[in-house]
Motif scaffolding. Structure first.
Motif, PDB file in Angstrom:
ATOM      1  N   PRO A  58      -7.097  -3.650   3.819  1.00  0.00           N
ATOM      2  CA  PRO A  58      -5.947  -4.169   3.070  1.00  0.00           C
ATOM      3  C   PRO A  58      -5.964  -3.870   1.567  1.00  0.00           C
ATOM      4  O   PRO A  58      -4.914  -3.847   0.918  1.00  0.00           O
ATOM      5  CB  PRO A  58      -6.008  -5.678   3.328  1.00  0.00           C
ATOM      6  CG  PRO A  58      -7.460  -5.939   3.633  1.00  0.00           C
ATOM      7  CD  PRO A  58      -7.935  -4.727   4.361  1.00  0.00           C
ATOM      8  N   ASP A  59      -7.152  -3.622   1.022  1.00  0.00           N
ATOM      9  CA  ASP A  59      -7.245  -3.337  -0.412  1.00  0.00           C
ATOM     10  C   ASP A  59      -6.626  -1.976  -0.723  1.00  0.00           C
ATOM     11  O   ASP A  59      -6.946  -0.968  -0.081  1.00  0.00           O
ATOM     12  CB  ASP A  59      -8.716  -3.348  -0.849  1.00  0.00           C
ATOM     13  CG  ASP A  59      -8.889  -2.982  -2.313  1.00  0.00           C
ATOM     14  OD1 ASP A  59      -8.520  -3.796  -3.175  1.00  0.00           O
ATOM     15  OD2 ASP A  59      -9.375  -1.864  -2.578  1.00  0.00           O
ATOM     16  N   GLU A  60      -5.728  -1.918  -1.697  1.00  0.00           N
ATOM     17  CA  GLU A  60      -4.992  -0.684  -1.996  1.00  0.00           C
ATOM     18  C   GLU A  60      -5.907   0.461  -2.424  1.00  0.00           C
ATOM     19  O   GLU A  60      -5.692   1.612  -2.042  1.00  0.00           O
ATOM     20  CB  GLU A  60      -3.949  -0.952  -3.083  1.00  0.00           C
ATOM     21  CG  GLU A  60      -2.775  -1.793  -2.605  1.00  0.00           C
ATOM     22  CD  GLU A  60      -1.681  -1.879  -3.636  1.00  0.00           C
ATOM     23  OE1 GLU A  60      -1.741  -1.136  -4.636  1.00  0.00           O
ATOM     24  OE2 GLU A  60      -0.739  -2.673  -3.442  1.00  0.00           O
ATOM     25  N   GLU A  61      -6.903   0.146  -3.215  1.00  0.00           N
ATOM     26  CA  GLU A  61      -7.816   1.195  -3.672  1.00  0.00           C
ATOM     27  C   GLU A  61      -8.614   1.759  -2.496  1.00  0.00           C
ATOM     28  O   GLU A  61      -8.838   2.976  -2.401  1.00  0.00           O
ATOM     29  CB  GLU A  61      -8.764   0.633  -4.730  1.00  0.00           C
ATOM     30  CG  GLU A  61      -9.658   1.678  -5.387  1.00  0.00           C
ATOM     31  CD  GLU A  61      -8.894   2.797  -6.085  1.00  0.00           C
ATOM     32  OE1 GLU A  61      -9.395   3.944  -6.106  1.00  0.00           O
ATOM     33  OE2 GLU A  61      -7.784   2.527  -6.603  1.00  0.00           O
ATOM     34  N   THR A  62      -9.027   0.891  -1.598  1.00  0.00           N
ATOM     35  CA  THR A  62      -9.753   1.340  -0.408  1.00  0.00           C
ATOM     36  C   THR A  62      -8.850   2.185   0.478  1.00  0.00           C
ATOM     37  O   THR A  62      -9.273   3.211   1.017  1.00  0.00           O
ATOM     38  CB  THR A  62     -10.289   0.138   0.387  1.00  0.00           C
ATOM     39  OG1 THR A  62     -11.162  -0.628  -0.438  1.00  0.00           O
ATOM     40  CG2 THR A  62     -11.070   0.612   1.616  1.00  0.00           C
ATOM     41  N   GLN A  63      -7.599   1.769   0.636  1.00  0.00           N
ATOM     42  CA  GLN A  63      -6.645   2.537   1.425  1.00  0.00           C
ATOM     43  C   GLN A  63      -6.509   3.952   0.882  1.00  0.00           C
ATOM     44  O   GLN A  63      -6.469   4.927   1.643  1.00  0.00           O
ATOM     45  CB  GLN A  63      -5.276   1.854   1.430  1.00  0.00           C
ATOM     46  CG  GLN A  63      -5.216   0.578   2.241  1.00  0.00           C
ATOM     47  CD  GLN A  63      -3.818  -0.007   2.268  1.00  0.00           C
ATOM     48  OE1 GLN A  63      -2.904   0.493   1.616  1.00  0.00           O
ATOM     49  NE2 GLN A  63      -3.633  -1.079   3.040  1.00  0.00           N
ATOM     50  N   LYS A  64      -6.438   4.060  -0.429  1.00  0.00           N
ATOM     51  CA  LYS A  64      -6.310   5.366  -1.066  1.00  0.00           C
ATOM     52  C   LYS A  64      -7.511   6.251  -0.754  1.00  0.00           C
ATOM     53  O   LYS A  64      -7.370   7.437  -0.415  1.00  0.00           O
ATOM     54  CB  LYS A  64      -6.161   5.198  -2.573  1.00  0.00           C
ATOM     55  CG  LYS A  64      -5.991   6.511  -3.322  1.00  0.00           C
ATOM     56  CD  LYS A  64      -5.861   6.265  -4.821  1.00  0.00           C
ATOM     57  CE  LYS A  64      -5.739   7.584  -5.586  1.00  0.00           C
ATOM     58  NZ  LYS A  64      -5.628   7.358  -7.051  1.00  0.00           N
ATOM     59  N   LYS A  65      -8.703   5.668  -0.822  1.00  0.00           N
ATOM     60  CA  LYS A  65      -9.926   6.433  -0.563  1.00  0.00           C
ATOM     61  C   LYS A  65     -10.017   6.845   0.906  1.00  0.00           C
ATOM     62  O   LYS A  65     -10.439   7.964   1.222  1.00  0.00           O
ATOM     63  CB  LYS A  65     -11.147   5.602  -0.960  1.00  0.00           C
ATOM     64  CG  LYS A  65     -11.279   5.382  -2.460  1.00  0.00           C
ATOM     65  CD  LYS A  65     -12.486   4.515  -2.780  1.00  0.00           C
ATOM     66  CE  LYS A  65     -12.600   4.286  -4.276  1.00  0.00           C
ATOM     67  NZ  LYS A  65     -13.747   3.389  -4.616  1.00  0.00           N
TER      68      LYS A  65
END
Length: 215
Positions: A58-65
């Motif tokens: 759910p974390d946006e930064e993690t999604q990006k990675k």
């Protein structure tokens, strides 16, 4: 039952021998970002990327990675047909059967496929991706859509799948569903579909026609 009008194919693990490659990359991604769920790489099979990200990352930064890692990997993947798949598709088309890919993958992934295999689109009348349906497998929506785009009754269609979620999607749609043992053992899927084959060398247009006629 009527004449076979449409054949609906899952992509990874069914048409393409890519499940092993995806197991590797998703195992690495899950171990890196969600080590708290040991079997996550298996749990997410057959699920759209959007649903995976929303549910488990759910974390946006993690999604990006995660997306960056996956995109890079998919551009380097090898896309090869499973045994007998290409000949079977040609046999179906020769006999007037419309063919569609029904996959939980997105268009970005399909663009990678077409760059490596330019002739891919010419083999199929439609390619339905995660952008085309609201609910992912095991929901039957994707295969019901596959029937609708060809204006075919569900009794005029046949589904080919390998994963548990996809097999459930096909059978829940009321469409005759053939399971492939490319990723799961025969005994693991035989009660989840209408018929089982090891690969596409075991089926022809005439046999597929007989299967839906005799269901």
């Amino acid at each position: 039952m009527g004449k076979l009008k449409a054949a609906l194919f899952d992509l990874d693990g069914t048409l393409f021998d890519t499940e092993g490659q995806y197991t590797v990359i998703w195992s690495e991604i899950c171990q890196r970002f969600r080590p708290d769920i040991p079997d996550l790489a298996k749990i997410i099979k057959g699920t759209t990327l959007r649903q995976i990200l929303e549910r488990y990352f759910p974390d946006e930064e993690t999604q990006k990675k995660v997306c960056e890692t996956l995109d890079e990997y998919e551009t380097q993947m090898s896309y090869e047909f499973t045994d007998g798949a290409l000949d079977f598709i040609k046999d179906l088309r020769k006999n007037g059967v419309r063919c569609a890919v029904v996959t939980s993958s997105n268009m970005k992934k399909m663009n990678c496929v077409e760059r490596q295999m330019p002739e891919f689109r010419q083999l199929f009348d439609r390619v339905l991706t995660s952008e085309d349906f609201k609910a992912s497998k095991p929901d039957p929506d994707c295969y019901l859509l596959g029937a609708r785009v060809f204006e075919a009754d569900i009794n005029e269609c046949i589904v080919f799948e390998d994963a548990f979620s996809g097999l459930k999607a096909g059978t829940s749609a009321g469409i005759f569903t053939v399971g492939l043992t490319t990723c799961n053992a025969r005994e693991a899927i035989e009660d989840k579909c209408d018929f089982v084959i090891d690969n596409f060398t075991e089926i022809t247009y005439l046999k597929a026609q007989k299967l839906i006629k005799d269901r």
